[in-house]
Design a protein around this motif. Structure first.
Motif, mmCIF file in Angstrom:
data_model
loop_
_atom_site.group_PDB
_atom_site.id
_atom_site.type_symbol
_atom_site.label_atom_id
_atom_site.label_comp_id
_atom_site.label_asym_id
_atom_site.label_seq_id
_atom_site.Cartn_x
_atom_site.Cartn_y
_atom_site.Cartn_z
ATOM 1 N N ASP A 1 34.003 -39.893 24.615
ATOM 2 C CA ASP A 1 34.440 -40.802 25.672
ATOM 3 C C ASP A 1 35.412 -40.091 26.597
ATOM 4 N N GLY A 2 35.972 -40.832 27.546
ATOM 5 C CA GLY A 2 36.782 -40.250 28.603
ATOM 6 C C GLY A 2 38.083 -39.619 28.169
ATOM 7 N N ARG A 3 38.489 -39.828 26.921
ATOM 8 C CA ARG A 3 39.710 -39.171 26.438
ATOM 9 C C ARG A 3 39.605 -37.657 26.496
ATOM 10 N N GLN A 4 38.386 -37.145 26.543
ATOM 11 C CA GLN A 4 38.214 -35.689 26.613
ATOM 12 C C GLN A 4 38.864 -35.084 27.853
ATOM 13 N N TRP A 5 39.113 -35.883 28.874
ATOM 14 C CA TRP A 5 39.681 -35.373 30.125
ATOM 15 C C TRP A 5 41.199 -35.535 30.189
ATOM 16 N N ARG A 6 41.838 -35.781 29.053
ATOM 17 C CA ARG A 6 43.268 -36.079 29.032
ATOM 18 C C ARG A 6 44.110 -34.995 29.704
ATOM 19 N N ASP A 7 43.814 -33.723 29.445
ATOM 20 C CA ASP A 7 44.633 -32.642 30.006
ATOM 21 C C ASP A 7 44.410 -32.500 31.504
ATOM 22 N N LEU A 8 43.169 -32.653 31.961
ATOM 23 C CA LEU A 8 42.910 -32.571 33.396
ATOM 24 C C LEU A 8 43.619 -33.701 34.132
ATOM 25 N N LEU A 9 43.622 -34.911 33.558
ATOM 26 C CA LEU A 9 44.260 -36.054 34.201
ATOM 27 C C LEU A 9 45.779 -35.902 34.265
ATOM 28 N N VAL B 1 29.183 -19.215 35.855
ATOM 29 C CA VAL B 1 30.356 -18.518 35.330
ATOM 30 C C VAL B 1 30.344 -18.657 33.814
ATOM 31 N N ILE B 2 30.397 -17.546 33.104
ATOM 32 C CA ILE B 2 30.486 -17.559 31.643
ATOM 33 C C ILE B 2 31.942 -17.311 31.272
ATOM 34 N N MET B 3 32.529 -18.251 30.536
ATOM 35 C CA MET B 3 33.972 -18.249 30.285
ATOM 36 C C MET B 3 34.281 -17.692 28.896
ATOM 37 N N PRO B 4 35.021 -16.587 28.830
ATOM 38 C CA PRO B 4 35.327 -15.962 27.538
ATOM 39 C C PRO B 4 36.143 -16.885 26.633
ATOM 40 N N GLY B 5 35.807 -16.870 25.352
ATOM 41 C CA GLY B 5 36.609 -17.558 24.349
ATOM 42 C C GLY B 5 36.355 -19.039 24.205
ATOM 43 N N LEU B 6 35.663 -19.643 25.168
ATOM 44 C CA LEU B 6 35.495 -21.089 25.149
ATOM 45 C C LEU B 6 34.180 -21.499 24.499
ATOM 46 N N GLY B 7 34.150 -22.741 24.011
ATOM 47 C CA GLY B 7 32.966 -23.295 23.402
ATOM 48 C C GLY B 7 32.395 -24.433 24.220
ATOM 49 N N HIS B 8 31.869 -25.452 23.536
ATOM 50 C CA HIS B 8 31.090 -26.510 24.170
ATOM 51 C C HIS B 8 31.937 -27.604 24.811
ATOM 52 N N PHE B 9 33.234 -27.630 24.531
ATOM 53 C CA PHE B 9 34.096 -28.704 25.029
ATOM 54 C C PHE B 9 35.319 -28.131 25.755
ATOM 55 N N PRO B 10 35.127 -27.346 26.796
ATOM 56 C CA PRO B 10 36.264 -26.610 27.376
ATOM 57 C C PRO B 10 37.397 -27.495 27.858
ATOM 58 N N MET B 11 37.104 -28.675 28.400
ATOM 59 C CA MET B 11 38.170 -29.512 28.946
ATOM 60 C C MET B 11 39.044 -30.127 27.867
ATOM 61 N N SER B 12 38.502 -30.313 26.647
ATOM 62 C CA SER B 12 39.313 -30.914 25.590
ATOM 63 C C SER B 12 39.750 -29.920 24.531
ATOM 64 N N GLU B 13 38.957 -28.864 24.315
ATOM 65 C CA GLU B 13 39.329 -27.906 23.274
ATOM 66 C C GLU B 13 40.362 -26.901 23.755
ATOM 67 N N ASN B 14 40.352 -26.580 25.059
ATOM 68 C CA ASN B 14 41.285 -25.566 25.559
ATOM 69 C C ASN B 14 41.327 -25.636 27.089
ATOM 70 N N PHE B 15 41.953 -26.678 27.622
ATOM 71 C CA PHE B 15 41.966 -26.861 29.067
ATOM 72 C C PHE B 15 42.684 -25.712 29.775
ATOM 73 N N ALA B 16 43.701 -25.148 29.152
ATOM 74 C CA ALA B 16 44.444 -24.053 29.784
ATOM 75 C C ALA B 16 43.530 -22.864 30.065
ATOM 76 N N ALA B 17 42.537 -22.625 29.199
ATOM 77 C CA ALA B 17 41.610 -21.520 29.415
ATOM 78 C C ALA B 17 40.526 -21.889 30.424
ATOM 79 N N LEU B 18 40.209 -23.164 30.537
ATOM 80 C CA LEU B 18 39.221 -23.609 31.524
ATOM 81 C C LEU B 18 39.786 -23.598 32.935
ATOM 82 N N LYS B 19 41.020 -23.978 33.101
ATOM 83 C CA LYS B 19 41.606 -24.207 34.420
ATOM 84 C C LYS B 19 41.456 -23.031 35.393
ATOM 85 N N PRO B 20 41.708 -21.778 35.002
ATOM 86 C CA PRO B 20 41.571 -20.685 35.981
ATOM 87 C C PRO B 20 40.156 -20.518 36.528
ATOM 88 N N HIS B 21 39.157 -20.918 35.769
ATOM 89 C CA HIS B 21 37.776 -20.872 36.248
ATOM 90 C C HIS B 21 37.440 -22.089 37.103
#
Length: 273
Positions: free
Chosen positions: A34-42, A241-261
């Motif tokens: 559900d939408g909680r996955q976007w908590r860090d982006l919000l 763009v292929i993002m190093p270190g990230l898996g299937h849930f970038p926005m919830s598992e590691n938003f800090a690593a997703l953000k620069p991309h």
């Protein structure tokens, strides 16, 4: 709101400005969550400074209940229903040419949105997005009377999380899956692994009208990097763009690593006006 001729209550969260200069960013969660996955982006000031970020729970997910009479039916998500849902929400909220960003099933359906509704969108972003996946395990175990539904759903996706994910974010992502309604994850995967093959629509996407960006974590055996590259190659002008270190849930598992991309892609789409 009305969805496909039936009344629904849809739960929505948003953050960011609502003025004329704010760019609407509509956020689609993954299958079974559900939408909680976007908590860090919000909660990210660099994004919410310029973007009106809107996350909604699909019917049957999170705080959006199924429609009345749900007990008499089996939930099965289809391409047509999913695209119709996203556009119905965008119109109900009176969003002016939003950017639509989704992950997993959301990263797949943005391709259909780009093909069918380019004139109503500013651009689409697919996280873990590809045109086709197929079923790589027996989906029936996700809704079986002798198997704990929540725990098996969490177990199924646990291997899709990248190894760099902080422990707290990893387990919060899995907890959301463990809370899903009976059969909902299975119903979403009807679209993702069975019905929703969008390879035949890719040639129809005009990135001059609706830009397409696909951002995929390298540690994902569901939407593999090669699947994303093949999808982007079939859409002239699409970016992969292929993002190093990230898996299937970038926005919830590691938003800090997703953000620069992500941030440069958002800013580029917003600048198109």
């Amino acid at each position: 709101m009305d969805i496909a001729g039936r009344p629904h209550r849809v739960y929505v969260e948003e953050a960011g400005p609502r003025g004329e200069d704010a760019v609407p960013l509509l956020l689609l969660h993954t299958a079974g969550s559900d939408g909680r996955q976007w908590r860090d982006l919000l909660n990210d000031a660099d994004i919410t400074r310029h973007f009106r970020c809107i996350a909604f729970d699909m019917p049957w997910h999170g705080k959006s209940s199924p429609p009345a009479g749900w007990q008499e039916e089996d939930y099965r998500l289809t391409t047509r229903a999913y695209t119709g849902l996203v556009m119905a929400v965008a119109r109900a909220l009176r969003l002016d040419r939003p950017i639509v960003m989704g992950c997993s099933i959301g990263g797949r359906i943005v391709l259909d949105l780009a093909a069918e509704h380019a004139g109503e969108l500013r651009g689409v972003i697919g996280l873990q997005g590809s045109a086709f996946t197929g079923s790589y395990y027996d989906l029936s175990v996700l809704h079986h009377p002798r198997i704990h539904g929540g725990e098996v759903c969490g177990a199924m996706v646990s291997g899709l999380i990248g190894p760099t994910a902080p422990e707290a974010a990893k387990w919060e992502t899995l907890w959301h899956y463990m809370q899903g309604g009976p059969g909902v994850f299975r119903g979403d995967l009807h679209f993702y692994a069975e019905e929703g093959d969008l390879r035949g629509k890719l040639a129809r996407i005009d990135t001059a009208r609706c830009p397409v960006a696909l951002l995929t974590g390298e540690f994902d055996y569901s939407c593999r990097p090669e699947d994303t590259r093949a999808t982007a190659a079939a859409i002239p002008g699409a970016r992969a763009v292929i993002m190093p270190g990230l898996g299937h849930f970038p926005m919830s598992e590691n938003f800090a690593a997703l953000k620069p991309h992500l941030l440069p892609v958002l800013e580029e789409m917003a600048a198109r006006g």
